[in-house]
Write an enzyme that holds these catalytic residues in place. Structure first.
Site, short mmCIF file in Angstrom:
data_model
loop_
_atom_site.label_atom_id
_atom_site.label_comp_id
_atom_site.label_asym_id
_atom_site.label_seq_id
_atom_site.Cartn_x
_atom_site.Cartn_y
_atom_site.Cartn_z
N ARG A 354 5.90 -38.56 -0.13
CA ARG A 354 4.98 -37.48 -0.50
C ARG A 354 5.59 -36.47 -1.47
O ARG A 354 4.87 -35.84 -2.23
CB ARG A 354 4.49 -36.77 0.76
CG ARG A 354 3.73 -37.70 1.71
CD ARG A 354 3.14 -36.96 2.89
NE ARG A 354 2.45 -37.89 3.77
CZ ARG A 354 3.00 -38.44 4.85
NH1 ARG A 354 4.25 -38.14 5.16
NH2 ARG A 354 2.33 -39.28 5.61
N ILE A 355 6.90 -36.29 -1.43
CA ILE A 355 7.51 -35.27 -2.29
C ILE A 355 8.64 -35.84 -3.13
O ILE A 355 9.17 -35.15 -4.00
CB ILE A 355 8.04 -34.08 -1.46
CG1 ILE A 355 9.11 -34.54 -0.46
CG2 ILE A 355 6.91 -33.38 -0.74
CD1 ILE A 355 9.74 -33.40 0.31
#
Length: 479
Positions: A354-355
């Site tokens: 996600r990051i």
């Protein structure tokens, strides 16, 4: 000069004293000590120590940490007056220790003098910084399509025996020469598996910058419960000193089972699947300590790779769903891919970071921009093509390119690749330099391409034209 005797005053001193009521399965039941606190150390009359884990109206339950001569009912128990802490520092690098930092490798005792509490609050939001630097695992699929950044918590999930631990081991080995410290926490594993892991680290030269925390399968449940917190405390020490740390928890399924065993022994009310109600808090307070610190607060980072086991690929089970909601993404290992010989057996469709994309180098990010989508489309087309339908030329071309990409993504265990190698194969595939080769032949050319890039001294910041010229020259020599 005044001596200590001059300050002595004869007076009545009051101290609490408890007594052992029962003992068994690594748990001691104690009566007394009304002012004792949770997670406080207590001492037994024979020199043994315990950790207060359960407070009841009449009795308190304690985990046995050390046992000297044998604890019996009626034995006196007193306060120690401090929390459980572990020695930390560079003296532990290259060592194999238990959750109390006692050596398990047969070497002399370490000389670490710094002390860190096993239980500590996670860094507050004001101390945290954004994830901005990549952490390379050496795996083609992960570094190109599911990137990880320093300070991220990336879950490794899948059934038993699919290569989850091998991926984590590759990530540790790939940190050689990167000034990054590694902590490997082995929870509930048999001694043979522990020995194999330590030997692999030693043979690869990775043990020099790694500390291995071990709680074997035959250890008391209290030791298996404390192991990940001990590893986190060690990693947190280096993070607070401004250094980058990678910590691997292998695996948190056994950790949750140990906590469930302790909770049932201590007569806590069971919940779903007999786990206690605070099982989510158990892992959240552990993983929330992994982050990137702002320069004002040290500037270090702690990257966590927790490993979790599924049954029959069931992602909706209790513990897996808990860990998925806590972490910043997951790398999913699929049994069907493993059976088909696609190794590492990482399901790109179910895996996500996600990051990590924010920390990925722009050159690799640009080169891998469409590869994930192309591969997922290929899998759908390949499934459709099995029906024997007639395909047009464009679909045939996508199938051919997809088979080539699948061959390029395959990788042996304990063979991590540098980031320059990832960029080399991404460019070679994306620019069509390997289209003329059969999939297996193209995969066999990759080591030579990587060697050519290394010999040319190219870096990720060099121009794309220089990379393509080097790759084209290398391929021309091979033909």
């Amino acid at each position: 000069m005044r001596s200590p005797k001059d300050d002595y005053r004869f007076a009545l001193r009051v101290s609490e004293r408890g007594e052992v009521v029962g003992i068994g399965d690594g748990i001691a039941w104690i009566r007394g000590l009304p002012s004792v606190q949770l997670d406080e150390l207590i001492g037994f009359a024979d020199g043994s120590t315990g950790l207060v884990f359960q407070l009841g109206r009449d009795l308190l339950g304690a985990i046995l940490l050390t046992e000297k001569h044998g604890i019996t009912a009626g034995m006196a128990v007193t306060h120690v007056g401090r929390k459980l802490a572990i020695a930390a520092g560079d003296a532990l690098l290259g060592r194999v220790v238990d959750p109390l930092a006692n050596p398990l490798d047969g070497l002399p005792p370490h000389t670490a003098r710094e002390v860190r509490n096993l239980e500590a609050p996670a860094p507050p939001l004001i101390e945290r910084d954004f994830v901005s630097e990549p952490l390379y695992t050496g795996c083609k699929i992960v570094d190109a399509l599911i990137p990880i950044g320093k300070g991220q918590r990336q879950l490794i999930i899948g059934d038993d025996g699919l290569g989850k631990s091998s991926l984590a081991l590759d990530a540790v080995i790939n940190q050689a020469g990167r000034k990054l410290i590694c902590v490997m926490v082995l929870i509930g594993q048999p001694r043979s598996a522990v020995a194999a892991t330590v030997d692999a680290l030693r043979n690869a030269g990775a043990l020099d910058y790694t500390v291995v925390v071990v709680a074997e399968a035959n250890a008391l449940p209290g030791f298996r419960y404390l192991a990940p917190f001990a590893g986190c405390a060690l990693a947190e020490h280096w993070m607070r000193c401004g250094r980058d740390v990678l910590v691997v928890y292998d695996d948190l399924t056994r950790h949750a089972q140990s906590y469930r065993e302790l909770s049932l022994l201590l007569r806590r009310p069971p919940g779903r699947e007999a786990y206690p109600g605070d099982i989510f808090y158990l892992h959240s307070r552990l993983l929330e300590r992994s982050t990137v610190l702002r320069p004002k607060f040290g500037g270090g980072s702690m990257t966590a790779l927790p490993i979790i086991e599924t049954r029959q690929g069931e992602l909706a089970a209790y513990i897996p769903t808990n860990l998925i909601s806590i972490t910043d993404g997951q790398i999913y290992f699929d049994a069907k891919l493993f059976a088909a010989g696609t190794l590492p057996a990482i399901d790109i469709g179910r895996s996500v970071s996600r990051i990590g994309g924010k920390a990925q180098h722009p050159a690799i990010k640009t080169a891998a921009a469409r590869i994930r989508l192309d591969y997922l489309q290929f899998l759908d087309l390949e499934l459709f093509a099995r029906f024997g339908t007639r395909l047009d030329a464009a679909v045939e071309d996508k199938l051919r390119r997809g088979r080539l990409l699948r061959a390029l993504l395959k990788q042996d265990r304990l063979a991590p690749l540098p980031e320059q190698a990832h960029h080399a194969w991404l460019l070679a595939y994306g620019e069509g330099l390997l289209d003329a080769y059969p999939p297996q032949a193209a995969a066999a050319l990759l080591p030579k391409l990587c060697a050519a890039v290394a010999a040319a001294g190219l870096t990720l910041d060099d121009a794309k034209e220089h990379w393509l010229a080097t790759l084209a020259t290398s391929l021309a020599r091979q033909t």
